[in-house]
Write a protein that holds these residues in place. Structure first.
Motif, PDB file in Angstrom:
ATOM      1  N   ASP A  92     -17.893  26.965   9.393  1.00  0.00           N
ATOM      2  CA  ASP A  92     -18.646  26.596  10.419  1.00  0.00           C
ATOM      3  C   ASP A  92     -18.065  25.044  10.992  1.00  0.00           C
ATOM      4  O   ASP A  92     -18.453  24.483  11.942  1.00  0.00           O
ATOM      5  N   HIS A 146      -5.348  35.613  18.592  1.00  0.00           N
ATOM      6  CA  HIS A 146      -6.176  34.987  19.324  1.00  0.00           C
ATOM      7  C   HIS A 146      -5.628  35.451  20.861  1.00  0.00           C
ATOM      8  O   HIS A 146      -6.464  35.581  21.727  1.00  0.00           O
ATOM      9  N   LYS A 175     -16.109  22.324  12.688  1.00  0.00           N
ATOM     10  CA  LYS A 175     -15.115  22.056  13.699  1.00  0.00           C
ATOM     11  C   LYS A 175     -14.812  20.600  13.960  1.00  0.00           C
ATOM     12  O   LYS A 175     -15.899  19.896  14.112  1.00  0.00           O
ATOM     13  N   CYS A 187      -1.522  30.163  10.072  1.00  0.00           N
ATOM     14  CA  CYS A 187      -2.498  29.908  11.002  1.00  0.00           C
ATOM     15  C   CYS A 187      -1.592  30.124  12.581  1.00  0.00           C
ATOM     16  O   CYS A 187      -2.283  30.659  13.479  1.00  0.00           O
ATOM     17  N   GLY A 222     -11.141  24.134  13.537  1.00  0.00           N
ATOM     18  CA  GLY A 222     -12.026  25.004  14.583  1.00  0.00           C
ATOM     19  C   GLY A 222     -11.166  25.412  15.816  1.00  0.00           C
ATOM     20  O   GLY A 222     -11.880  26.218  16.560  1.00  0.00           O
ATOM     21  N   GLU A 257      -9.850  28.189  12.114  1.00  0.00           N
ATOM     22  CA  GLU A 257     -11.057  28.435  12.108  1.00  0.00           C
ATOM     23  C   GLU A 257     -11.447  28.297  10.525  1.00  0.00           C
ATOM     24  O   GLU A 257     -10.354  28.859   9.684  1.00  0.00           O
ATOM     25  N   TYR A 258     -12.576  27.420  10.155  1.00  0.00           N
ATOM     26  CA  TYR A 258     -12.789  27.466   8.675  1.00  0.00           C
ATOM     27  C   TYR A 258     -14.301  27.303   8.680  1.00  0.00           C
ATOM     28  O   TYR A 258     -14.871  26.172   8.694  1.00  0.00           O
TER      29      TYR A 258
END
Length: 144
Positions: A121, A41, A123, A34, A113, A118-119
């Motif tokens: 949908d 990002h 959050k 992560c 989220g 991110e996983y």
């Protein structure tokens, strides 16, 4: 009109290149996926990220003044400010745009989220907090 366009060109080039050279020194575990995604990002948002892997992050966090209540998996430094955890690049840009009387920003824990976490949908609602040398905190932003 031609002179007007030429007058604007140096400003546009300066402001774009000045931001593009913002260097982020990121300290992370060599085993943390992560953290790598958060680095991506940041790079996708115009930051120049350097990485230093550490087996034990606790000494780094202590040296940089990150209290355990603010801790996450990685720690970054930009222009002397400390950024702990999965902070969105947009919040970091907003923070750096105005000089502040804070040591940095933090997203404690690893909320689903947030950038790099991110996983699908899913959050979690999470907060970005600003922190001072003396331990005082202030809400910087909330994400849903």
């Amino acid at each position: 009109m031609k002179n007007f366009k030429l007058a604007l060109l140096p400003f546009v080039l300066f402001s774009t290149s000045a931001f593009a050279t913002t260097e982020v020194m990121t300290y992370k575990s060599p085993y943390c996926g992560c953290c790598t995604e958060w680095v991506e990002h940041m790079e996708d948002n115009g930051f120049n990220v350097k990485i230093e892997d550490h087996e034990n992050m606790n000494p780094i966090k202590q040296k940089l003044g990150v209290e355990p209540r603010l801790a996450s998996c990685h720690t970054a430094v930009i222009d002397g400010y400390v950024f702990e955890g999965h902070i969105p690049a947009s919040d970091i840009k907003n923070f750096l745009a105005e000089p502040r009387d804070f040591k940095g920003l933090a997203v404690p824990g690893m909320p689903i989220g947030s950038p790099g976490m991110e996983y699908g949908d899913q959050k979690d609602k999470y907060q970005v907090v600003a922190f001072k040398e003396n331990g005082k905190l202030a809400l910087f932003n909330t994400h849903n």
